[in-house]
Write a protein that holds these residues in place. Structure first.
Motif, PDB file in Angstrom:
ATOM      1  N   ALA A 139       0.820  -1.210   0.000  1.00  0.00           N
ATOM      2  CA  ALA A 139       0.000   0.000   0.000  1.00  0.00           C
ATOM      3  C   ALA A 139       0.852   1.257   0.000  1.00  0.00           C
ATOM      4  N   ILE A 140       0.559   2.162  -0.914  1.00  0.00           N
ATOM      5  CA  ILE A 140       1.146   3.509  -0.981  1.00  0.00           C
ATOM      6  C   ILE A 140       2.600   3.428  -1.468  1.00  0.00           C
ATOM      7  N   ALA A 177      -4.313   1.280  -2.626  1.00  0.00           N
ATOM      8  CA  ALA A 177      -4.031   2.704  -2.366  1.00  0.00           C
ATOM      9  C   ALA A 177      -3.110   3.294  -3.430  1.00  0.00           C
ATOM     10  N   ALA A 223      -2.800   7.187  -3.590  1.00  0.00           N
ATOM     11  CA  ALA A 223      -2.147   7.945  -2.522  1.00  0.00           C
ATOM     12  C   ALA A 223      -0.967   8.726  -3.079  1.00  0.00           C
ATOM     13  N   ALA A 233      -3.774  10.571   1.402  1.00  0.00           N
ATOM     14  CA  ALA A 233      -4.318   9.230   1.212  1.00  0.00           C
ATOM     15  C   ALA A 233      -5.615   9.078   1.989  1.00  0.00           C
ATOM     16  N   LEU A 276      -7.468   2.609   3.344  1.00  0.00           N
ATOM     17  CA  LEU A 276      -6.953   1.518   2.511  1.00  0.00           C
ATOM     18  C   LEU A 276      -8.068   0.589   2.036  1.00  0.00           C
TER      19      LEU A 276
END
Length: 250
Positions: free
Chosen positions: A92-93, A115, A118, A133, A136
């Motif tokens: 994520a991110i 994500a 983000a 962001a 999630l």
């Protein structure tokens, strides 16, 4: 008699836990030896101690795990093979590199990338990034991990990172954070930037709702004087790092 029964139960639980991590450790050892990893990545094993670090955080192979800001995928290449059969991995991110380099490799087909929208934003005149962001989209994962990312963000950005981790975890879930150590309450300079005071980090993460569970000195480095920026030649690849384990209250 009751004491003996309790002791027997405790021993059984200990054996099961040991057996569980033995399975994880075997998968980790296979991942560590994988051809997917570069020579430069393998060279850092001695310093980063991934097997011991993940054991400290309590990784199990049937967990759902989020890795926040995986960067080039150093830990991704170890986590995905461990979780591939029974668990779930979520990157994520800041996932562009792992999506490009890993998602089509054998054994990485079930890697989840989330994500994607983000963003990192560094306002003019600011040294560190804010994190733009939303949620999630997860709220029941077992573990959120982030390695050497906390120092890149502003106070606002760190608060957002902690908020996202808290929302994604189930009650009792674990938040594991590793970063470069700054001397407690020392003013930031050009020489010591990209380090984080662990006491400050603990306060910030507790303010987000977490409970501090444990810490380890796995990444303590006596010869790091905490004086120089982490990319400086004298400490690069051998910085002192704090390794903290938090829990979302049940």
């Amino acid at each position: 008699m009751k004491t003996l029964i309790n002791l027997a139960v405790a021993c059984c639980i200990s054996v099961v836990a040991s057996s569980t991590y033995a399975d994880v450790k075997e998968k980790l050892e296979q991942a560590i030896k994988s051809d997917v990893r570069s020579a430069a990545e393998i060279e850092r094993d001695r310093n980063r101690k991934p097997a011991q670090t993940l054991e400290f955080f309590g990784l199990e192979d049937d967990m759902s795990v989020v890795e926040l800001i995986p960067g080039g995928g150093w830990y991704t290449k170890l986590l995905v093979p461990v979780l591939n059969e029974k668990g779930n991995y979520y990157g994520a991110i800041g996932t562009g590199r792992i999506e490009r380099d890993l998602s089509e490799l054998p054994g990485f087909e079930r890697m989840n990338i989330i994500a994607k929208d983000a963003k990192f934003d560094r306002p003019e005149g600011q040294r560190f990034y804010d994190l733009i962001a939303g949620s999630l989209g997860l709220n029941n994962v077992d573990m959120v991990l982030t390695f050497r990312n906390y120092h890149n963000f502003s106070e606002k950005g760190r608060a957002k990172m902690n908020e996202i981790a808290f929302e994604a975890l189930k009650p009792g879930g674990i938040y594991g954070v590793v970063d470069h150590t700054a001397r407690h309450m020392e003013p930031m300079t050009d020489s010591n930037r990209r380090r984080v005071d662990p006491v400050k980090a603990i306060k910030e993460i507790q303010d987000a709702g977490f409970v501090l569970v444990d810490y380890t000195d796995l990444h303590y480095r006596e010869d790091d004087e905490l004086e120089y920026e982490v990319g400086a030649k004298s400490v690069s690849g051998n910085t002192d790092r704090w390794t903290l384990k938090f829990m979302k209250p049940e």
